[in-house]
Design a protein around this motif. Structure first.
Motif, PDB file in Angstrom:
ATOM      1  N   ASN A 170      -2.165 -36.210 -41.258  1.00 44.30           N
ATOM      2  CA  ASN A 170      -1.618 -35.238 -40.314  1.00 44.30           C
ATOM      3  C   ASN A 170      -2.575 -35.090 -39.146  1.00 44.30           C
ATOM      4  N   SER A 171      -2.220 -35.690 -38.009  1.00 44.53           N
ATOM      5  CA  SER A 171      -3.122 -35.651 -36.851  1.00 44.53           C
ATOM      6  C   SER A 171      -3.261 -34.253 -36.265  1.00 44.53           C
ATOM      7  N   ASP A 172      -2.297 -33.368 -36.531  1.00 46.36           N
ATOM      8  CA  ASP A 172      -2.419 -31.987 -36.044  1.00 46.36           C
ATOM      9  C   ASP A 172      -3.585 -31.268 -36.716  1.00 46.36           C
ATOM     10  N   ASP A 330       5.370 -23.386 -33.691  1.00 43.26           N
ATOM     11  CA  ASP A 330       5.306 -23.499 -35.158  1.00 43.26           C
ATOM     12  C   ASP A 330       3.887 -23.265 -35.683  1.00 43.26           C
ATOM     13  N   ASN A 331       3.249 -22.228 -35.212  1.00 40.02           N
ATOM     14  CA  ASN A 331       1.894 -21.844 -35.630  1.00 40.02           C
ATOM     15  C   ASN A 331       0.809 -22.827 -35.190  1.00 40.02           C
ATOM     16  N   GLY A 342       2.549 -32.993 -26.611  1.00 37.87           N
ATOM     17  CA  GLY A 342       2.231 -33.806 -27.772  1.00 37.87           C
ATOM     18  C   GLY A 342       2.981 -33.362 -29.010  1.00 37.87           C
ATOM     19  N   TYR A 343       3.105 -32.051 -29.199  1.00 30.18           N
ATOM     20  CA  TYR A 343       3.821 -31.551 -30.372  1.00 30.18           C
ATOM     21  C   TYR A 343       5.326 -31.815 -30.251  1.00 30.18           C
ATOM     22  N   ASP A 351      16.267 -30.356 -33.503  1.00 29.63           N
ATOM     23  CA  ASP A 351      15.238 -29.703 -34.324  1.00 29.63           C
ATOM     24  C   ASP A 351      15.014 -28.287 -33.795  1.00 29.63           C
ATOM     25  N   VAL A 352      14.750 -27.360 -34.690  1.00 25.81           N
ATOM     26  CA  VAL A 352      14.510 -25.964 -34.307  1.00 25.81           C
ATOM     27  C   VAL A 352      13.022 -25.664 -34.502  1.00 25.81           C
ATOM     28  N   ILE A 353      12.387 -25.145 -33.457  1.00 27.03           N
ATOM     29  CA  ILE A 353      10.971 -24.790 -33.542  1.00 27.03           C
ATOM     30  C   ILE A 353      10.790 -23.324 -33.165  1.00 27.03           C
TER      31      ILE A 353
END
Length: 471
Positions: A170-172, A330-331, A342-343, A351-353
């Motif tokens: 997970n790069s985040d 998304d936090n 990037g996100y 998609d829902v964010i």
């Protein structure tokens, strides 16, 4: 001679008397201390009482991560045709002169049945494409798909055995200062491993053309590393090595990788849909800073400042407004536009964010359903057109039209100069107010649209109105 001997004896006697006096009257008595070894273990007190994870510098043994990676990183060879100097015979017979050119790079095996991720620029314009594994077996490779915007491509080889793979991380969750390994084939030196740390995240090298979000490291990356793996100390893939910062063509301290979350989403889209599905939030924005805060009369806070909300976008439908400051997605904390873009690149249409915004000194969270890119733009006669924003109309005194966002129409460019920034206002005496009007024309004329355009009205980049009649 006797005088010299006398002087020597007098000097020696004076030295003995001086040393004796120092030892007797001036030097303090010192006691000898004998230290004996014991079995007791010294006690070390931590600076806090929190159980902390092992830091990278405390465990600088990268052998396991390297062993888990080198066998899954491959050598990619690309034979392409490039122009060469024209000879007299080429000129006489009117033929173009080309020669084969070998390019090399790296790739990462991501499935046991032979799917390989690499850079688009590694396989671009290939006539022949081959992949060599770490065990020196070579296979012909097939391009499954690619995405020039993210510089990611997906290859496939048909191997006679299950292949070793690198698992996605997970790069985040990657942290600045974290140890990483770059694995690839620089200068045709196969299976090369270098180490460094993450120097920065969400780094943009595009100068605002197509916003990017690279992981920056100081692990040595050179020509041939492109498409190779950037892994953490667990051997998990957190990036695809893509570019270096250099004035010489070789590594001088900084290298850049596409985050694994973006790369993974791109290859999954290619596998499932055949192309990349890009979700759009529907805002125009910039990084918020104290200058913007002063201009807008706002209290300074970090985040992404919403300068405009696009009509009919998910952002508009969710109630996001001009002047809002986006703090989180998304936090995931957002401090600059590259964090946001990037996100979003890891998401798909519909998609829902959750978007956390700062407005009127209050924090608010709204759900946004991402839109498709074609909701705001349309391809028409080799041009990408988009609606004009309200702020643009107001600033330039333009009531209607669609803007040329991008063009590959060489005829219109060379004959009329129509390029990025031009505004189409009318076609065949039909007013063009939005891209919906362009859609109606495409439905009406179908594939023969180019032959049926008789009149074109437009505004050039100097905001001068013009029209052309085609005969």
């Amino acid at each position: 001679m006797k005088k010299i001997l006398s002087l020597v004896l007098v000097s020696a006697l004076g030295g003995v008397l001086t040393l004796g006096a120092y030892k007797l009257f001036l030097e303090k008595e010192e006691k000898n201390i004998v230290v004996t070894a014991t079995d007791s273990i010294p006690t070390f007190l931590p600076t806090n009482n929190i159980n902390r994870p092992l830091k990278a510098y405390e465990n600088s043994d990268f052998t396991t991560a390297a062993e888990n990676t080198v066998n899954a990183v491959v050598h990619v060879k690309n034979v392409s045709l490039s122009p060469r100097q024209m000879t007299f015979e080429d000129l006489f017979f009117g033929r173009s002169s080309q020669r084969p050119q070998l390019g090399t790079g790296s790739g990462v095996i991501i499935t046991p049945d032979g799917y390989i991720i690499t850079n688009n620029h590694v396989i671009n314009n290939s006539q022949e494409l081959s992949v060599t594994l770490n065990n020196n077996k070579t296979y012909e490779a097939k391009i499954i798909g690619s995405d020039p915007k993210t510089d990611i491509a997906l290859l496939k080889i048909e191997a006679d055995e299950e292949l070793p793979v690198v698992t996605f991380g997970n790069s985040d969750e990657a942290k600045i200062g974290e140890w990483v390994l770059a694995v690839g084939n620089p200068f045709n030196l196969t299976s090369t491993v270098t180490a460094g740390i993450i120097s920065a995240k969400a780094r943009d090298l595009s100068a605002g053309v197509n916003s990017q979000s690279f992981i920056q490291t100081d692990a040595a990356v050179n020509p041939g590393n492109s498409g190779g793996a950037l892994v953490n100390t667990n051997g998990e893939l957190i990036g695809i090595n893509t570019a270096i910062s250099s004035q010489t063509g070789s590594y001088i301290g900084y290298s850049f990788a596409v985050p694994s979350n973006i790369a993974r989403k791109v290859v999954e889209d290619i596998m499932e849909y055949g192309n990349v599905q890009n979700g759009v939030l529907g805002i125009k924005a910039g990084t918020f800073n104290s200058t913007v805060a002063q201009e807008e009369g706002l209290n300074y806070t970090e985040g992404v400042y919403v300068s405009e909300v696009i009509k009919n976008s998910g952002a508009e439908k969710a109630g996001i407004k001009k002047g809002d400051i986006i703090k989180k997605l998304d936090n995931i904390e957002v401090s600059k536009f590259e964090d946001l873009s990037g996100y979003i690149k890891t998401k798909r249409p519909n998609d829902v964010i959750n978007v956390e915004i700062y407005r009127n000194d209050k924090i608010k969270t709204v759900e946004v359903k991402l839109s498709k890119t074609d909701a705001f733009s349309i391809n028409f006669i080799d041009m990408e057109l988009q609606d004009l924003s309200d702020s643009f109309k107001e600033e330039h005194g333009i009531d209607y039209g669609v803007m040329v966002k991008n063009t590959k129409n060489k005829w219109l460019y060379s004959n009329l100069g129509i390029s990025e920034g031009y505004i189409i206002t009318g076609i065949n005496n039909v007013k063009i107010e939005t891209i919906e009007d362009i859609s109606k024309l495409k439905e009406k004329y179908g594939e023969d649209i180019k032959e049926n355009i008789k009149r074109l009205e437009y505004i050039d980049i100097r905001k001068e109105k013009k029209e052309v009649i085609f005969r």
